[in-house]
Design a protein around this motif. Structure first.
Motif, mmCIF file in Angstrom:
data_model
loop_
_atom_site.group_PDB
_atom_site.id
_atom_site.type_symbol
_atom_site.label_atom_id
_atom_site.label_comp_id
_atom_site.label_asym_id
_atom_site.label_seq_id
_atom_site.Cartn_x
_atom_site.Cartn_y
_atom_site.Cartn_z
ATOM 1 N N LYS A 70 -0.590 4.224 0.206
ATOM 2 C CA LYS A 70 -1.361 5.202 0.950
ATOM 3 C C LYS A 70 -2.428 4.455 1.736
ATOM 4 O O LYS A 70 -2.867 3.379 1.323
ATOM 5 N N THR A 71 -2.823 4.999 2.829
ATOM 6 C CA THR A 71 -3.877 4.363 3.609
ATOM 7 C C THR A 71 -5.199 4.448 2.829
ATOM 8 O O THR A 71 -5.643 5.535 2.452
ATOM 9 N N ALA B 139 0.848 -1.191 0.000
ATOM 10 C CA ALA B 139 0.000 0.000 0.000
ATOM 11 C C ALA B 139 0.885 1.243 0.000
ATOM 12 O O ALA B 139 1.793 1.373 0.827
ATOM 13 N N LEU C 212 -9.099 -2.279 5.429
ATOM 14 C CA LEU C 212 -8.334 -1.043 5.562
ATOM 15 C C LEU C 212 -6.846 -1.374 5.480
ATOM 16 O O LEU C 212 -6.325 -2.148 6.284
ATOM 17 N N ARG C 213 -6.183 -0.806 4.495
ATOM 18 C CA ARG C 213 -4.753 -1.002 4.322
ATOM 19 C C ARG C 213 -4.033 0.295 4.671
ATOM 20 O O ARG C 213 -4.390 1.371 4.181
ATOM 21 N N LYS C 214 -2.972 0.151 5.485
ATOM 22 C CA LYS C 214 -2.201 1.310 5.897
ATOM 23 C C LYS C 214 -0.986 1.482 4.993
ATOM 24 O O LYS C 214 -0.557 0.548 4.332
ATOM 25 N N THR C 215 -0.454 2.670 5.003
ATOM 26 C CA THR C 215 0.699 2.975 4.151
ATOM 27 C C THR C 215 1.875 2.062 4.491
ATOM 28 O O THR C 215 2.254 1.938 5.653
ATOM 29 N N GLN D 155 -8.940 1.807 1.576
ATOM 30 C CA GLN D 155 -9.764 0.610 1.761
ATOM 31 C C GLN D 155 -9.807 -0.125 0.430
ATOM 32 O O GLN D 155 -10.227 0.428 -0.584
ATOM 33 N N ASP D 156 -9.330 -1.371 0.425
ATOM 34 C CA ASP D 156 -9.199 -2.093 -0.834
ATOM 35 C C ASP D 156 -10.551 -2.624 -1.303
ATOM 36 O O ASP D 156 -11.597 -2.342 -0.702
ATOM 37 N N GLU E 265 1.903 -1.164 4.213
ATOM 38 C CA GLU E 265 1.470 -2.523 4.536
ATOM 39 C C GLU E 265 1.585 -3.407 3.293
ATOM 40 O O GLU E 265 1.287 -2.975 2.177
ATOM 41 N N TYR F 158 -3.559 2.869 -5.364
ATOM 42 C CA TYR F 158 -2.718 2.960 -4.179
ATOM 43 C C TYR F 158 -2.087 1.621 -3.835
ATOM 44 O O TYR F 158 -1.614 1.411 -2.714
ATOM 45 N N GLU F 159 -2.105 0.695 -4.768
ATOM 46 C CA GLU F 159 -1.472 -0.606 -4.583
ATOM 47 C C GLU F 159 -0.263 -0.716 -5.501
ATOM 48 O O GLU F 159 -0.369 -0.479 -6.715
#
Length: 843
Positions: free
Chosen positions: A232-233, A230, A241-244, A235-236, A246, A263-264
């Motif tokens: 950027k933080t 990720a 919820l994915r944090k920067t 929601q996939d 991660e 953001y992936e």
């Protein structure tokens, strides 16, 4: 044109006329014949009007001002009023002229057709309101989407043509907002925001949307997973919820095809790790069920199993095979932390960090994370004459294990025995100490490296001895060949450094074994006689060793260089003896003088047969003088002259004897030659006589044979001529027969071809007639079928019916029309005319 008075203006043409009095230009439109006044001037000859066909337009600069009724407005002086620096777009209309001041900025241009999945990016240059009531402010941007025809406006600028992006299955496009707005789905977008559109089909980007890239989906299989990070933080797609920063995996269980979000970040494709039943692996920093990495820990996974390495995990030494130990194998293990283990007897044992132990086969073993496999050990098979050096790592004691199979324990290791470099070279070289004793040490192939943990062995050849010294016990032992020597951990070989070469040079050769002889050595020494004649002698000594008792065997090695020591001693004795005699005496009695100097005489004055060296038991049994050469140049020259003189005398005597023999042989050869000449002349006379007789005989034969041959030739010629005539007649007859036969064949073939042609033509005519008949039949059937039965019936009855109707229309009840030649029964005819029908018969 300006000077002409009559201007003929064709239809749909116009010209500009300048009134020079008022300086006003007006337009004259055809069709017209215009008579120019004296105060007028024609600006340009008649030109065609501007014709804008349907679906076209043109742009006029400085257009005229029209009133509400469409009439052109004029200023007080009669000049047309213009909207200076303004534009006017005119669409399809009747042909029109350009008034003075108007310019055709853009010629007649087809209207732009906007296709489906295409749009025009428009931008407002001025504030305006459309006919539909839409208001636009200068700077506004919007899209005109197809299909449709775009009608341009002067207030609107076409920025670009936008093509729709085709989104295929497992594909998406990445968009970026150039301005804050709401997208087609009603989502509010801010400037610079990026998002994906995954809907399959054609997607037309909005006016404030920019297509950054086309993103292809990663196809996931059972053997591949996608490693994502990720940036950027967010929601996939699975609402997680994915944090920067991660990282996570996407497998086939999640989706079959994954399109990375904006953001992936795709770190890579992870292949599945598959272990069979005989494999295992150690995972560093394993991830628990909650997805949190257990940093610093390890995890052992044993097959059969297939899994993906999660982000942060790695394999220690990759996939490893399970240790399968046989009876002759073992594993040396070490504990990395405090642990409980089960020994070979099935009892629990507490292992402390650093403990070492050995497990033996047969078994299968997978080491846990608390245990380190230091090495896999094998039983070392040793023959009766083989051994290894083993060192106890606790006590440091080194011992040799010889003659039986041995496996090291957990407290033992193989020990490498170091030897001096020259001893290593002698042990690993392929030189035979007996056969190659006279070769230089630099000859031969390179050294063969040995296993330092193996017991050092050396094969002592026959009639040789080797001394081994034990530095720990401080004792030496001598081994006589043939024998195999195995060194203990503290033993070393005694190395002999011998002189070599001619003359002898010290330390020329090294050897481990001492050859006991008999053998010989060669040396070159320089001597000087009493009359100062310097000579160089090459001598060969035969020697051998006296083998002592076992207790005194070590004295054989008390002189390290017995060759150099013996040669020096013998050379000094020979120099002393030769210095007391002259050159002539030495030249005559050299062997006796040298033997006397070397061996000496016994008490009775008899020459001894050998010389013995007491320290090591070396015995010189004989001496051989191989060459004597003078060293001084004058001595060498005088000796050479005397030798040359003797050679010259011998040569002269041999030449005289050879000359006498040659003369004798020459006289004998001359006598044989004269005799042979006389014999040859007599033989020649006999041959001449035989020749004359043969010539006479041949003359007679020649005269007789010529007449006979002439007669025979004439008869033969006549016979050949007759046979030729007969053969010619026969060939002419055959040729005539062949010509006749060929002509008959040609005529027969021609008639046959004519018959075939006629038959084929008749067949074609028949086929053509049949085809035409078939066509006529089909045509008639088609006509009948197309008309129909009712139509044909109507055509058949149309004449009588029409006549009946015609008569009914005239009011005639009945009529009789005859041609006068056919008889008519007037009785029945009259009844019919009167309307009386005949009575029906009673029968």
């Amino acid at each position: 044109m300006a000077a002409e008075s009559i201007i003929r203006i064709p239809p749909y043409h116009y010209t500009h006329v300048l009134d020079q009095n008022s300086n006003v230009t007006r337009v004259e439109v055809g069709p017209k014949t215009y008579i120019r006044q004296d105060n007028e001037r024609i600006i340009f000859p008649p030109v065609k009007m501007v014709m804008v066909p349907p679906r076209h337009y043109c742009i006029i600069l400085n257009p005229v001002i029209r009133g509400a009724d469409g009439a052109i407005q004029l200023d007080p002086v009669g000049q047309v009023r213009l909207r200076h620096a303004d534009l006017e777009i005119r669409l399809a209309q009747d042909p029109f002229p350009l008034y003075p001041g108007e310019e055709l900025k853009q010629g007649v241009t087809p209207l732009q057709v906007v296709l489906a999945n295409t749009a025009l990016h428009l931008k407002a240059l001025l504030d305006f309101e459309t006919d539909q009531g839409d208001k636009y402010v200068a700077g506004d941007e919007w899209l005109f989407e197809g299909p449709g025809t775009y009608i341009p406006r002067k207030e609107v600028e076409v920025v670009e043509t936008i093509q729709a992006t085709i989104i295929r299955p497992n594909q998406a496009i990445r968009l970026q907002a150039r301005k804050e707005y709401k997208d087609r789905e009603g989502n509010k977008r801010v400037t610079g925001e990026e998002w994906l559109v995954k809907r399959v089909g054609a997607y037309l980007p909005g006016v404030f949307e920019e297509v950054i890239d086309t993103v292809d989906a990663f196809i996931l299989t059972e053997k591949k997973a996608l490693h994502l990070r990720a940036t950027k933080t967010f929601q996939d797609s699975q609402n997680v919820l994915r944090k920067t920063g991660e990282e996570w995996l996407v497998t086939m269980a999640d989706t079959e095809a994954h399109i990375p979000d904006v953001y992936e970040e795709v770190v890579g494709v992870v292949d599945i790790t598959t272990l069979n039943s005989r494999q295992y692996c150690v995972v560093f920093d394993p991830v628990d069920d909650d997805g949190k990495p257990q940093l610093g820990q390890k995890k052992v996974i044993k097959g059969e199993v297939s899994f993906f390495l999660r982000p942060g995990e790695c394999l220690e030494q990759g996939i490893q095979d399970v240790y399968i130990l046989s009876e002759e194998e073992g594993l040396l293990l070490r504990a990395l932390c405090l642990m409980e283990d089960i020994d070979e007897d099935g009892e629990k044992v507490l292992r402390k960090p650093g403990d070492r132990w050995l497990i033996r086969g047969p078994l299968e073993y997978v080491p846990p994370v608390e245990v380190e496999v230091m090495e896999q050990r094998h039983s070392i098979p040793l023959a009766e004459n083989e051994g290894i050096y083993v060192r106890d790592i606790k006590t440091g004691k080194v011992r040799a294990v010889i003659g039986h199979t041995y496996m090291l324990s957990q407290d033992e290791e193989l020990w490498e025995k170091d030897l001096p470099s020259h001893v290593e070279a002698l042990l690993t070289s392929e030189r035979n100490p007996v056969v190659d004793r006279s070769r230089d040490t630099s000859d031969g192939s390179g050294p063969v490296y040995r296993d330092r943990t193996r017991a050092v062995s050396y094969r002592v050849p026959h009639n040789a001895a080797v001394q081994v010294y034990d530095y720990k016990e401080r004792k030496s032992r001598v081994v006589f060949g043939p024998e195999l020597v195995l060194l203990g951990p503290d033993e070393q070989f005694t190395v002999l450094s011998l002189s070599g070469g001619r003359p002898k040079r010290p330390h020329a050769r090294r050897a481990l074994c001492l050859l006991l002889g008999p053998d010989f050595c060669t040396d070159i020494i320089t001597i000087e006689t009493a009359d100062h004649a310097r000579l160089q002698l090459q001598l060969a000594y035969n020697w051998h060793f006296e083998i002592p008792a076992a207790a005194e065997a070590s004295r054989l090695f008390c002189v390290p260089d017995f060759v150099g020591d013996a040669c020096k001693t013998l050379a000094s004795r020979i120099r002393g003896a030769v210095a007391a005699v002259t050159f002539d005496d030495f030249h005559k009695n050299s062997n006796r003088l040298i033997c006397a100097a070397v061996f000496g005489f016994d008490g009775e004055g008899t020459l001894r047969t050998s010389l013995r060296f007491a320290p090591n038991g070396l015995v010189i049994s004989s001496i051989d003088i191989q060459s004597v050469e003078p060293v001084d140049q004058r001595t060498r020259d005088s000796l050479q002259r005397s030798v040359q003189l003797a050679i010259e005398i011998t040569t002269n005597s041999q030449e005289a004897a050879a000359r006498h023999e040659a003369e004798r042989l020459e006289q004998e050869a001359r006598g044989r030659l004269e005799r042979q000449k006389i014999l040859d002349q007599a033989e020649a006379e006999r041959a001449r006589k035989e020749l004359l007789e043969l010539e006479a005989l041949s003359t007679a034969v020649e005269s007789t044979g010529s007449a006979k041959a002439e007669a025979q030739s004439r008869a033969e010629a006549a016979r050949i001529e007759g046979e030729g005539a007969v053969l010619q007649a026969k060939l002419k007859a055959e040729a005539t027969a062949i010509e006749t036969e060929s002509e008959l064949q040609r005529l027969a073939q021609a008639r046959e071809q004519e018959l075939r042609f006629s038959k084929a033509q008749a067949d074609l005519d028949v086929a053509r007639a049949e085809a035409l008949a078939t066509v006529e039949v089909k045509k008639f059937e088609a006509v009948i079928k197309s008309l129909g039965a009712n139509t044909i019936r109507d055509i058949a009855v149309a004449g009588p019916e029409m006549q009946a109707k015609l008569l009914q229309g005239l009011g005639i009840k009945s009529t009789l029309i005859t041609d006068g030649s056919s008889p008519i029964n007037l009785f029945t005819a009259a009844g019919g005319l009167l309307g009386i029908l005949p009575k029906p018969s009673e029968s």
